[in-house]
Design an enzyme around this catalytic site. Structure first.
Site, PDB file in Angstrom:
ATOM      1  N   GLY A   1     -23.923  -2.881 -22.132  1.00  0.00           N
ATOM      2  CA  GLY A   1     -23.397  -3.138 -23.407  1.00  0.00           C
ATOM      3  C   GLY A   1     -24.759  -2.605 -23.983  1.00  0.00           C
ATOM      4  O   GLY A   1     -24.190  -3.084 -25.477  1.00  0.00           O
TER       5      GLY A   1
ATOM      6  N   LEU B   1     -23.943   2.236 -20.155  1.00  0.00           N
ATOM      7  CA  LEU B   1     -24.090   1.326 -21.097  1.00  0.00           C
ATOM      8  C   LEU B   1     -25.033   0.415 -20.831  1.00  0.00           C
ATOM      9  O   LEU B   1     -25.250  -0.299 -22.355  1.00  0.00           O
ATOM     10  CB  LEU B   1     -23.040   1.237 -21.967  1.00  0.00           C
ATOM     11  CG  LEU B   1     -22.304   2.156 -22.619  1.00  0.00           C
ATOM     12  CD1 LEU B   1     -20.595   1.667 -23.312  1.00  0.00           C
ATOM     13  CD2 LEU B   1     -22.862   3.321 -23.550  1.00  0.00           C
TER      14      LEU B   1
ATOM     15  N   SER C   1     -22.232   1.516 -14.916  1.00  0.00           N
ATOM     16  CA  SER C   1     -23.290   0.668 -16.347  1.00  0.00           C
ATOM     17  C   SER C   1     -24.335   1.362 -17.220  1.00  0.00           C
ATOM     18  O   SER C   1     -25.286   1.268 -17.746  1.00  0.00           O
ATOM     19  CB  SER C   1     -24.293  -0.489 -15.643  1.00  0.00           C
ATOM     20  OG  SER C   1     -24.072  -1.877 -16.691  1.00  0.00           O
TER      21      SER C   1
ATOM     22  N   LEU D   1     -26.599  -0.698 -24.938  1.00  0.00           N
ATOM     23  CA  LEU D   1     -27.458   0.370 -25.258  1.00  0.00           C
ATOM     24  C   LEU D   1     -26.005   1.262 -26.630  1.00  0.00           C
ATOM     25  O   LEU D   1     -26.272   1.639 -27.612  1.00  0.00           O
ATOM     26  CB  LEU D   1     -27.139   1.785 -24.259  1.00  0.00           C
ATOM     27  CG  LEU D   1     -28.044   1.888 -23.453  1.00  0.00           C
ATOM     28  CD1 LEU D   1     -27.569   3.022 -22.649  1.00  0.00           C
ATOM     29  CD2 LEU D   1     -29.205   2.959 -24.756  1.00  0.00           C
ATOM     30  N   THR D   2     -25.106  -0.480 -26.932  1.00  0.00           N
ATOM     31  CA  THR D   2     -24.271  -0.344 -27.876  1.00  0.00           C
ATOM     32  C   THR D   2     -24.985  -0.410 -29.192  1.00  0.00           C
ATOM     33  O   THR D   2     -24.450  -0.776 -29.980  1.00  0.00           O
ATOM     34  CB  THR D   2     -22.803  -1.114 -27.851  1.00  0.00           C
ATOM     35  OG1 THR D   2     -23.134  -2.706 -26.967  1.00  0.00           O
ATOM     36  CG2 THR D   2     -21.994  -0.610 -26.484  1.00  0.00           C
ATOM     37  N   GLY D   3     -25.382  -1.871 -29.022  1.00  0.00           N
ATOM     38  CA  GLY D   3     -26.540  -2.269 -30.080  1.00  0.00           C
ATOM     39  C   GLY D   3     -26.531  -3.798 -30.295  1.00  0.00           C
ATOM     40  O   GLY D   3     -26.810  -3.916 -31.164  1.00  0.00           O
ATOM     41  N   LYS D   4     -25.038  -3.569 -29.445  1.00  0.00           N
ATOM     42  CA  LYS D   4     -24.315  -5.433 -30.108  1.00  0.00           C
ATOM     43  C   LYS D   4     -25.447  -6.564 -29.906  1.00  0.00           C
ATOM     44  O   LYS D   4     -24.797  -7.737 -30.112  1.00  0.00           O
ATOM     45  CB  LYS D   4     -23.395  -5.355 -29.321  1.00  0.00           C
ATOM     46  CG  LYS D   4     -23.123  -5.696 -28.022  1.00  0.00           C
ATOM     47  CD  LYS D   4     -21.585  -5.654 -27.369  1.00  0.00           C
ATOM     48  CE  LYS D   4     -21.733  -5.332 -26.137  1.00  0.00           C
ATOM     49  NZ  LYS D   4     -20.647  -5.635 -25.336  1.00  0.00           N
TER      50      LYS D   4
ATOM     51  N   TYR E   1     -14.873  -8.292  -7.113  1.00  0.00           N
ATOM     52  CA  TYR E   1     -14.374  -7.989  -8.140  1.00  0.00           C
ATOM     53  C   TYR E   1     -13.181  -9.038  -8.848  1.00  0.00           C
ATOM     54  O   TYR E   1     -12.059  -9.381  -7.827  1.00  0.00           O
ATOM     55  CB  TYR E   1     -14.025  -7.318  -8.981  1.00  0.00           C
ATOM     56  CG  TYR E   1     -14.806  -5.812  -9.219  1.00  0.00           C
ATOM     57  CD1 TYR E   1     -16.591  -6.277  -8.854  1.00  0.00           C
ATOM     58  CD2 TYR E   1     -14.466  -4.577  -9.421  1.00  0.00           C
ATOM     59  CE1 TYR E   1     -17.662  -5.122  -9.146  1.00  0.00           C
ATOM     60  CE2 TYR E   1     -15.207  -3.400  -9.842  1.00  0.00           C
ATOM     61  CZ  TYR E   1     -16.404  -3.900  -9.189  1.00  0.00           C
ATOM     62  OH  TYR E   1     -17.931  -2.972  -9.056  1.00  0.00           O
TER      63      TYR E   1
END
Length: 350
Positions: A243, A240, A238, A245-248, A53
């Protein structure tokens, strides 16, 4: 905050694990300090990082996240004992990490030494193999015949696994790591390591972290069943779906500074037509129950039988607070019924 035992280890970890892969690219030292302080204030004692990372991986940011955590430890030495620190050794494939060499006992020992220096600590509580030497059905490779399992020399792979365990054993004996775990591995990988540990009296794998979310449930039920009965902690990463699943990201949206605007090592393989249809329907369920999509996705992951601690990530304190709030109250039966119906409509969107 609830706490659970990490597999067969003696460690008690929070049901939420703070992921750190954005620190060094999307987040700086100050951001990380605030996240660490906030998470600890809310009972999170489990932190996950890796030598590779920040993400996306680049030579310029290799080891940066561990350095950031190390700086926080140096500034707050009394708080090291309050943290269950997990890190990971990179597998083969990056020319700037040990010349792209495969995992071996000696490479594990080298990697531990380097991580300890960056983290400014004497020990790592949980040290994980980030990915195996062989190819595995992760990162979009889980469809039929994507991989040639019959072409793998199982005996040769097992010999290398034994060498890796022997390297880990040296680190445990020296007090540099306390426990060992896996990442992005399979039931066969788990079984081989457990068998070798028993046969040769070597450290036992106590955990595995794999990608797992409402959009990617392939570890249920087979791998998770094994984890439960073998006392292996299951740590979803992960939750989400990067990301989604946030809908963004619906309708092709790419908010500035988000992960989908950055280079992706494996491409945007999760961003499929089926995924977007599934997310749109999922967001509607969240609206109907007056809960944010992110919180609904995380709360669902938390209640899956066999999940030990869910690895969350955030690029702001607002996101972190929202994510942590998902673990306060259990989901109602009505919500769970709606999600169960949704899952049957949209199985394996990516």
């Amino acid at each position: 905050m609830k706490y659970v035992r990490l597999g067969s280890s003696s460690l008690e970890v929070s049901r939420v694990c703070l992921g750190t892969m954005t620190w060094g690219v999307q987040n700086n030292q100050e951001d990380a300090n605030k996240q660490l302080d906030f998470a600890q204030m809310h009972g999170v004692n489990f932190i996950d990082t890796a030598e590779m990372y920040a993400i996306p991986p680049r030579e310029e940011t290799y080891g940066k996240t561990e350095e950031i955590i190390g700086n926080w430890f140096a500034a707050n030495p009394s708080r090291r004992k309050e943290v269950i620190l997990a890190s990971k050794v990179a597998g083969p494939g990056f020319s700037y990490i040990r010349d792209g060499e495969k995992l071996s006992g000696q490479n594990v020992i080298k990697a531990v030494e380097s991580s300890l220096k960056r983290l400014q600590t004497d020990y790592i509580d949980l040290y994980q193999l980030h990915w195996p030497n062989r190819q595995t059905p992760h990162f979009g490779n889980h469809w039929s015949n994507e991989l040639g399992f019959t072409e793998v020399n199982a005996e040769q792979q097992t010999e290398v696994m034994l060498d890796i365990l022997q390297g880990l054993a040296q680190c445990v004996s020296a007090g540099k790591i306390r426990y060992c775990g896996l990442s992005d591995d399979t039931p066969w990988g788990i079984s081989q390591y457990l068998k070798l540990s028993e046969q040769h009296n070597l450290p036992r794998m106590v955990s595995i972290q794999n990608e797992f979310s409402l959009l990617h449930t392939k570890d249920w039920p087979y791998l998770i069943e094994q984890c439960v009965h073998e006392d292996i902690a299951y740590l979803p990463w992960s939750p989400l779906a990067t990301g989604l699943l946030t809908g963004k990201y619906l309708n092709g949206a790419r908010p500035e500074g988000t992960r989908f605007t950055l280079m992706q090592r494996h491409g945007l393989f999760r961003d499929t037509n089926n995924s977007n249809k599934a997310v749109q329907a999922f967001v509607e369920i969240a609206k109907q129950h007056n809960v944010s999509p992110a919180q609904l996705a995380l709360a669902w992951c938390d209640q899956v039988n066999g999940v030990t601690s869910t690895i969350i990530g955030a690029t702001s304190l607002v996101q972190l607070e929202e994510n942590l709030n998902a673990f306060i109250e259990p989901l109602s039966n009505n919500i769970l019924d709606d999600i169960a119906h949704w899952l049957k409509q949209y199985p394996s969107p990516f």
